[in-house]
Design a protein around this motif. Structure first.
Motif, PDB file in Angstrom:
ATOM      1  N   SER A   1      12.915  -7.396   4.248  1.00 42.53           N
ATOM      2  CA  SER A   1      12.277  -6.083   4.123  1.00 42.53           C
ATOM      3  C   SER A   1      11.584  -5.967   2.776  1.00 42.53           C
ATOM      4  O   SER A   1      11.965  -6.617   1.806  1.00 42.53           O
ATOM      5  N   VAL A   2      10.554  -5.136   2.727  1.00 39.29           N
ATOM      6  CA  VAL A   2       9.866  -4.774   1.489  1.00 39.29           C
ATOM      7  C   VAL A   2       9.683  -3.265   1.533  1.00 39.29           C
ATOM      8  O   VAL A   2       8.906  -2.749   2.339  1.00 39.29           O
ATOM      9  N   GLY A   3      10.435  -2.554   0.702  1.00 41.90           N
ATOM     10  CA  GLY A   3      10.352  -1.110   0.733  1.00 41.90           C
ATOM     11  C   GLY A   3      11.513  -0.473   0.022  1.00 41.90           C
ATOM     12  O   GLY A   3      12.269  -1.140  -0.702  1.00 41.90           O
TER      13      GLY A   3
ATOM     14  N   HIS B   1      12.661   4.920 -11.095  1.00 45.92           N
ATOM     15  CA  HIS B   1      13.489   5.282  -9.942  1.00 45.92           C
ATOM     16  C   HIS B   1      14.247   4.077  -9.365  1.00 45.92           C
ATOM     17  O   HIS B   1      15.333   4.242  -8.811  1.00 45.92           O
ATOM     18  N   ARG B   2      13.634   2.911  -9.443  1.00 45.15           N
ATOM     19  CA  ARG B   2      14.256   1.672  -8.953  1.00 45.15           C
ATOM     20  C   ARG B   2      14.691   1.780  -7.488  1.00 45.15           C
ATOM     21  O   ARG B   2      15.771   1.354  -7.102  1.00 45.15           O
ATOM     22  N   ASP B   3      13.837   2.386  -6.677  1.00 43.17           N
ATOM     23  CA  ASP B   3      14.177   2.536  -5.266  1.00 43.17           C
ATOM     24  C   ASP B   3      13.501   1.490  -4.384  1.00 43.17           C
ATOM     25  O   ASP B   3      14.013   1.152  -3.316  1.00 43.17           O
ATOM     26  N   TRP B   4      12.375   0.940  -4.829  1.00 38.94           N
ATOM     27  CA  TRP B   4      11.638  -0.052  -4.043  1.00 38.94           C
ATOM     28  C   TRP B   4      12.053  -1.469  -4.443  1.00 38.94           C
ATOM     29  O   TRP B   4      12.483  -1.713  -5.568  1.00 38.94           O
ATOM     30  N   GLY B   5      11.874  -2.388  -3.481  1.00 38.80           N
ATOM     31  CA  GLY B   5      12.165  -3.778  -3.787  1.00 38.80           C
ATOM     32  C   GLY B   5      12.012  -4.677  -2.576  1.00 38.80           C
ATOM     33  O   GLY B   5      11.541  -4.248  -1.503  1.00 38.80           O
ATOM     34  N   ILE B   6      12.397  -5.930  -2.759  1.00 43.60           N
ATOM     35  CA  ILE B   6      12.324  -6.943  -1.702  1.00 43.60           C
ATOM     36  C   ILE B   6      13.743  -7.383  -1.368  1.00 43.60           C
ATOM     37  O   ILE B   6      14.524  -7.708  -2.264  1.00 43.60           O
ATOM     38  N   SER B   7      14.070  -7.432  -0.102  1.00 45.24           N
ATOM     39  CA  SER B   7      15.357  -7.954   0.358  1.00 45.24           C
ATOM     40  C   SER B   7      15.125  -9.258   1.100  1.00 45.24           C
ATOM     41  O   SER B   7      14.115  -9.414   1.810  1.00 45.24           O
TER      42      SER B   7
ATOM     43  N   ALA C   1       0.849  -1.198   0.000  1.00 47.75           N
ATOM     44  CA  ALA C   1       0.000   0.000   0.000  1.00 47.75           C
ATOM     45  C   ALA C   1       0.880   1.242   0.000  1.00 47.75           C
ATOM     46  O   ALA C   1       0.571   2.245  -0.678  1.00 47.75           O
ATOM     47  N   ALA C   2       1.992   1.178   0.721  1.00 46.29           N
ATOM     48  CA  ALA C   2       2.924   2.304   0.727  1.00 46.29           C
ATOM     49  C   ALA C   2       3.551   2.491  -0.657  1.00 46.29           C
ATOM     50  O   ALA C   2       3.765   3.621  -1.110  1.00 46.29           O
ATOM     51  N   TYR C   3       3.826   1.381  -1.331  1.00 42.28           N
ATOM     52  CA  TYR C   3       4.362   1.480  -2.686  1.00 42.28           C
ATOM     53  C   TYR C   3       3.340   2.121  -3.620  1.00 42.28           C
ATOM     54  O   TYR C   3       3.682   2.990  -4.449  1.00 42.28           O
ATOM     55  N   ARG C   4       2.074   1.736  -3.491  1.00 40.03           N
ATOM     56  CA  ARG C   4       1.021   2.254  -4.370  1.00 40.03           C
ATOM     57  C   ARG C   4       0.776   3.746  -4.142  1.00 40.03           C
ATOM     58  O   ARG C   4       0.243   4.425  -5.027  1.00 40.03           O
ATOM     59  N   GLU C   5       1.119   4.237  -2.976  1.00 39.41           N
ATOM     60  CA  GLU C   5       0.980   5.674  -2.752  1.00 39.41           C
ATOM     61  C   GLU C   5       1.961   6.459  -3.615  1.00 39.41           C
ATOM     62  O   GLU C   5       1.709   7.623  -3.956  1.00 39.41           O
ATOM     63  N   GLU C   6       3.090   5.827  -3.965  1.00 45.82           N
ATOM     64  CA  GLU C   6       4.090   6.497  -4.788  1.00 45.82           C
ATOM     65  C   GLU C   6       3.944   6.164  -6.272  1.00 45.82           C
ATOM     66  O   GLU C   6       4.180   7.018  -7.130  1.00 45.82           O
TER      67      GLU C   6
ATOM     68  N   ASP D   1       9.408   0.240 -11.400  1.00 45.89           N
ATOM     69  CA  ASP D   1       8.354   1.240 -11.221  1.00 45.89           C
ATOM     70  C   ASP D   1       8.219   2.066 -12.494  1.00 45.89           C
ATOM     71  O   ASP D   1       9.147   2.155 -13.302  1.00 45.89           O
ATOM     72  N   PRO D   2       7.078   2.698 -12.700  1.00 48.96           N
ATOM     73  CA  PRO D   2       6.840   3.433 -13.960  1.00 48.96           C
ATOM     74  C   PRO D   2       7.730   4.667 -14.122  1.00 48.96           C
ATOM     75  O   PRO D   2       7.919   5.141 -15.245  1.00 48.96           O
ATOM     76  N   GLU D   3       8.281   5.184 -13.038  1.00 49.60           N
ATOM     77  CA  GLU D   3       9.120   6.373 -13.122  1.00 49.60           C
ATOM     78  C   GLU D   3      10.586   6.031 -13.348  1.00 49.60           C
ATOM     79  O   GLU D   3      11.407   6.917 -13.601  1.00 49.60           O
TER      80      GLU D   3
END
Length: 526
Positions: free
Chosen positions: A522-524, A496-502, A454-459, A492-494
């Motif tokens: 982590s997921v974020g 940025h490649r900042d989000w992911g799964i560790s 949900a936090a990812y979808r906000e961005e 991500d569509p922008e």
């Protein structure tokens, strides 16, 4: 001693008794009654040669016959009650049997064995590598084999057709005059040592590979689709794919307001996935113009291995997703055939790193599910390899032979990548319960995944799962002894490649489980 008979229709119960649960079998195309020869082969296990002089064979009657017999027995000798008995019929489409069928199988004459010798591309290739005139050697083999006289000319013509196809495809070259060892055919030098054509349409597949774009991010998947089109259909999977496709089509047509009668007509056009269908069919038509005998073999576009690779599925996930628990053996056999075809049919010149990884992954998937499917084959392919000999001997001795899943590092890396990307796919689909089942014990239950995404979808309003999202640019794997650290970046569509799964990968636990064992940390954002 209990177990399922090799034909899949009988089970052995105490030593001198064979119990048939039915007198029908599925022969790969349809359900049919057993032949006398098949019945005798199974029934012959009632007793051990040299130990037993008597054996017992018991056949269960069909369920509807049993119910009818119970109803008749309950009616007794009362004619009125007997007339009122409602006799059940065999279920629609059910291939049944009765006492007459049983008597025929017991007292009938076994069907004669008919020679079914086939000349294959692999056979011609094997003989071509030996000293001497390959065509003459094959002619002698056919003449000396137990084949009907009318088949000799047909098979010898088949030899020449195959040779012409191999020459035209650039797989072999003619030698005129013969070389010092008398060879009249020689394999081209750009083929790997263990190259083989295991399917009738393998030469067509090799020719078709030249039409693919090696620079395409889906090239390795397209090669899989070409190879899969040359394999026999695994009918349980195809049926399940068609059923799902029709269900999805019906739902969409209802949403579009299409009337029932029209929906039923349109459903007849719904098929299972057939990647590269247009390209394959056009290539097939062109190829058969120069090789008309190829029309004896049907082209079968499909997506089984490809779908597993695209969706990063394990064997158990494939079986569960399509409800194939009763057909696991057939599914596994198909995956084994696909692996062998990829391993030995695709020339070295057509291979890429991605295709080599995919092939290694598929082989390890089959091995971890049932190593015997590959160990005996590898013994035949590499008779001088001590490792393959040891594994094959262990299979023969009934010993545990599954090697640690981390032994083949290339294949294990693919397993790790697939396990990570599987989580990306499920997250994109919002399947929180499935994610929770995978990672709940590590603190990532369905609700934790829902909150993180949900936090990812906000961005971002989209999470990529296409070919580029599966690529090496989005995965980082750090090897540290028996614990690996991996980061799967989201597309991500922008950009940025900042989000992911560790996650961390426990190699010892993976060896014990026979699959990649991950712990999500982590997921974020990184």
């Amino acid at each position: 001693v209990c177990g399922t008979d090799t034909l899949g229709v009988g089970i052995n119960v105490p030593i001198r008794t064979v119990l048939f649960s039915g007198l029908t079998k599925y022969d790969g195309r349809r359900q049919r009654q057993l032949q006398v020869r098949e019945f005798a082969q199974i029934a012959g296990r009632a007793g051990r040669a040299g130990y037993d002089t008597v054996g017992h064979v018991v056949v269960l009657a069909p369920e509807h016959d049993i119910e009818n017999a119970k109803a008749i027995a309950k009616a007794g000798d009362d004619p009125k009650k007997l007339r009122k008995v409602q006799r059940k019929k065999a279920p629609e489409g059910h291939v049944s049997w009765n006492e007459a069928v049983f008597d025929k199988l017991v007292n009938g004459t076994p069907e004669p064995l008919v020679p079914r010798m086939q000349v294959t591309h692999a056979m011609v290739l094997d003989v071509a590598q030996r000293p001497g005139d390959a065509i003459a050697a094959l002619d002698r083999l056919i003449e000396e084999s137990v084949v009907r006289p009318e088949d000799v000319e047909r098979l010898q013509t088949r030899v020449r057709d195959i040779v012409e196809a191999l020459v035209a495809g650039g797989v072999v070259e003619r030698l005129d005059p013969p070389d010092a060892e008398g060879r009249t055919l020689v394999l081209t030098i750009d083929l790997q040592r263990d190259f083989a054509l295991n399917q009738p349409l393998s030469p067509f597949a090799i020719a078709t590979l030249e039409l693919l774009d090696v620079e395409s991010p889906e090239y390795h998947l397209d090669v899989v689709s070409v190879v899969e089109a040359t394999l026999e259909d695994p009918r349980p999977i195809i049926s399940a794919q068609v059923f799902r496709a029709r269900g999805e089509a019906v739902a969409q047509m209802k949403a579009d307001g299409i009337e029932y009668d029209e929906r039923m007509e349109l459903l007849d056009e719904v098929e299972h996935p057939k990647p590269l269908r247009d390209l394959l069919e056009a290539a097939y038509e062109t190829y058969t113009q120069g090789h008309p005998w190829v029309r004896d073999h049907e082209l079968r576009p499909k997506s089984v291995v490809r779908e597993m690779a695209e969706r990063a599925m394990t064997f158990s996930e494939l079986v569960s997703d399509y409800g194939l628990a009763r057909s696991e053996g057939m599914v596994l056999r198909y995956l084994s055939d696909a692996y062998k075809a990829l391993e030995r049919t695709v020339p070295a010149s057509a291979r890429t790193e991605e295709l080599t990884d995919l092939t290694a992954w598929l082989g390890e998937l089959v091995r971890q599910t049932d190593s015997s499917l590959l160990d005996e084959w590898e013994k035949l392919v590499n008779p001088a390899d001590p490792a393959s000999l040891d594994r094959a001997q262990a299979v023969a001795d009934g010993e545990e032979t599954i090697r640690p899943v981390t032994t083949n590092e290339r294949a294990f890396r693919v397993l790790v990548r697939n396990a990570m990307f599987r989580r990306v796919e499920l997250a994109a689909l919002g399947r929180w319960d499935a994610l929770g089942e995978m990672d709940g014990e590590d603190g990532w239950d369905a609700e934790a995944w829902r909150e993180a995404m949900a936090a990812y979808r906000e961005e971002y309003d989209h999470l990529g799962t296409g070919p580029s999202a599966r690529g090496p640019a989005f995965i980082d794997l750090q090897v540290q002894g028996r614990t690996w650290h991996v980061r799967q970046t989201f597309e991500d569509p922008e950009g940025h490649r900042d989000w992911g799964i560790s996650a961390t990968v426990d190699l010892d636990a993976s060896d014990a489980a026979g699959e990649a064992v991950l712990t999500v940390t982590s997921v974020g954002p990184a």
